[in-house]
Each structure stands twice: as structure tokens, then as C-alpha cells.
Design an enzyme around this catalytic site. Sequence first.
Site, short mmCIF file in Angstrom:
data_model
loop_
_atom_site.label_atom_id
_atom_site.label_comp_id
_atom_site.label_asym_id
_atom_site.label_seq_id
_atom_site.Cartn_x
_atom_site.Cartn_y
_atom_site.Cartn_z
N HIS A 1 41.94 46.76 46.88
CA HIS A 1 41.22 47.78 46.12
C HIS A 1 41.73 49.18 46.45
O HIS A 1 41.48 49.69 47.54
CB HIS A 1 39.72 47.68 46.39
CG HIS A 1 39.14 46.38 45.95
ND1 HIS A 1 38.85 45.36 46.83
CD2 HIS A 1 38.81 45.92 44.72
CE1 HIS A 1 38.36 44.34 46.16
NE2 HIS A 1 38.33 44.65 44.88
N HIS B 1 42.73 40.34 39.89
CA HIS B 1 42.33 39.30 40.84
C HIS B 1 41.05 38.61 40.39
O HIS B 1 40.36 39.08 39.50
CB HIS B 1 42.20 39.87 42.26
CG HIS B 1 41.21 40.99 42.38
ND1 HIS B 1 41.51 42.30 42.06
CD2 HIS B 1 39.93 40.99 42.81
CE1 HIS B 1 40.45 43.06 42.28
NE2 HIS B 1 39.47 42.30 42.72
N HIS C 1 34.35 37.80 45.71
CA HIS C 1 35.63 37.17 45.41
C HIS C 1 35.68 35.75 45.99
O HIS C 1 35.46 35.59 47.19
CB HIS C 1 36.76 37.98 46.03
CG HIS C 1 36.74 39.42 45.65
ND1 HIS C 1 36.10 40.38 46.42
CD2 HIS C 1 37.26 40.07 44.59
CE1 HIS C 1 36.23 41.55 45.83
NE2 HIS C 1 36.93 41.39 44.72
N GLU D 1 25.26 38.11 52.42
CA GLU D 1 24.75 39.44 52.04
C GLU D 1 23.24 39.54 52.08
O GLU D 1 22.70 40.60 52.38
CB GLU D 1 25.24 39.82 50.64
CG GLU D 1 26.71 40.07 50.55
CD GLU D 1 27.15 40.57 49.18
OE1 GLU D 1 26.29 41.08 48.41
OE2 GLU D 1 28.35 40.45 48.87
N TYR E 1 37.12 42.87 33.42
CA TYR E 1 36.89 44.31 33.33
C TYR E 1 37.80 45.08 34.27
O TYR E 1 38.40 44.54 35.19
CB TYR E 1 35.43 44.66 33.61
CG TYR E 1 35.08 44.65 35.08
CD1 TYR E 1 34.95 45.85 35.79
CD2 TYR E 1 34.89 43.46 35.76
CE1 TYR E 1 34.64 45.84 37.14
CE2 TYR E 1 34.58 43.45 37.10
CZ TYR E 1 34.46 44.64 37.79
OH TYR E 1 34.18 44.63 39.12
N GLU F 1 38.60 48.69 40.21
CA GLU F 1 38.29 47.27 40.15
C GLU F 1 39.05 46.74 38.94
O GLU F 1 39.03 47.34 37.86
CB GLU F 1 36.79 47.02 39.97
CG GLU F 1 36.00 47.15 41.23
CD GLU F 1 36.19 46.00 42.22
OE1 GLU F 1 37.16 45.23 42.08
OE2 GLU F 1 35.37 45.90 43.13
N GLU G 1 39.42 42.93 37.48
CA GLU G 1 39.02 41.57 37.81
C GLU G 1 38.81 40.67 36.60
O GLU G 1 38.31 41.11 35.57
CB GLU G 1 37.70 41.59 38.60
CG GLU G 1 37.80 42.34 39.90
CD GLU G 1 36.51 42.42 40.69
OE1 GLU G 1 36.59 42.57 41.90
OE2 GLU G 1 35.42 42.31 40.07
N TRP H 1 30.09 47.26 35.76
CA TRP H 1 30.11 45.85 35.36
C TRP H 1 28.72 45.32 35.11
O TRP H 1 28.50 44.54 34.19
CB TRP H 1 30.87 44.99 36.37
CG TRP H 1 30.29 44.93 37.75
CD1 TRP H 1 29.32 44.09 38.21
CD2 TRP H 1 30.62 45.78 38.85
NE1 TRP H 1 29.03 44.34 39.53
CE2 TRP H 1 29.83 45.39 39.95
CE3 TRP H 1 31.52 46.82 39.03
CZ2 TRP H 1 29.89 45.99 41.19
CZ3 TRP H 1 31.60 47.44 40.27
CH2 TRP H 1 30.79 47.02 41.34
#
Length: 183
Positions: free
Chosen positions: A29, A36, A73, A91, A108, A117, A119, A165
Amino acid sequence: MVAPVARELIVLVDDDGTEIGTLPKSLVHHGETPLHRAFSAYLFDEAGRLLVTRRAEDKATFPGMWTNTVCGHPGPGEDDPTAIARRARYELGLGVADLRPAVPSYRYRAVFRGVVENEICPVWIGRFTGTPAPEPTEVGEWEVLDWAEFRARQEAQLDDAWSPWCREQARLIEAAGLVPTGA
């Protein structure tokens, strides 16, 4: 809580989503982020309310923004449901149930404070189990909202309050008729 992988590898892909290699997350990033794999998950409680999170202020990408329940990811050889369960556990200290694809072909590109970003990021919906116990390096705050309140907040708050997003994915989930019953 489960500790994250010491050196998280990000799966790089071509425009068709075919894996072309990996890089350590710390090298991915930046201003010219390579395409990715990623995922976004919207997890609801038994009453159909959505768990939203505010990204920790010290995150490298989109710090301090409100977003969907969990995103991240998948590692090399890891499918999205496994990655979602891993990240939800790390998390938020939560279990995941009833996952299903919502917007499987979502892709996006977004820029914030010079970090990009880029991805291919399938969107999933499901249910969370347990009570949130956030990892403070990942999650600054959390709330459980009914869908209408979630969308009203997104529409009323400034652009930098919610991840780009999440704003777009929420519209796509609605357009596909996938808002859980009771939400």
C-alpha cells in the site's frame, strides 16, 4: 485473541484475478499500489443489525474512517471465508456464520492521503457470533446499527467519515436486494 501472521503476504493478481505473485503487506500500500486480492464482509447480529467499525487512527490505509464489519486480504492459498473468519477473530474477537457472496466481482481503486487501495475485493454478508472485543491497533470503535440508520449516517456524514468502498458496496448490496430481513 489470535495473533496475526508475523509477515502477512498479499496476493498480487492480474486484471482477470489470476495470482501473479505475493508481496509483504508493508510493501503493497503506497502511491502505486499493485492490484491485489482482498475481501469485505458485512456481518449482522441475530436481529439483523449491522456491525460497523471505525478503523484505528494509526492504520496505514484510511485511518479513522467508519467502514463495514471487517475487511482484509486472504493469504496465499486461503479462501475468502477462511480469511474473513481469521480477521473477524483477530480484529473483533468474533466468530462468523452463514457467510454468502453478495457482490462477488467487486473491484475498486481509492486514494486517501497519498495511499492507494487497488483491489479485487469480493463482498460477503453473514452473521457474527459473540460480543465484539476489538484489537485497538485495528478497530477504534464499533456500533451495531439497523441498515436504515447505517445508510442514513453514510449519506449525512462527510466523505472522509466512511471508507469509499463501504459507501459503494452498501449501494450495491441494496441494489441486489441483499439487505437481511429485519434490517
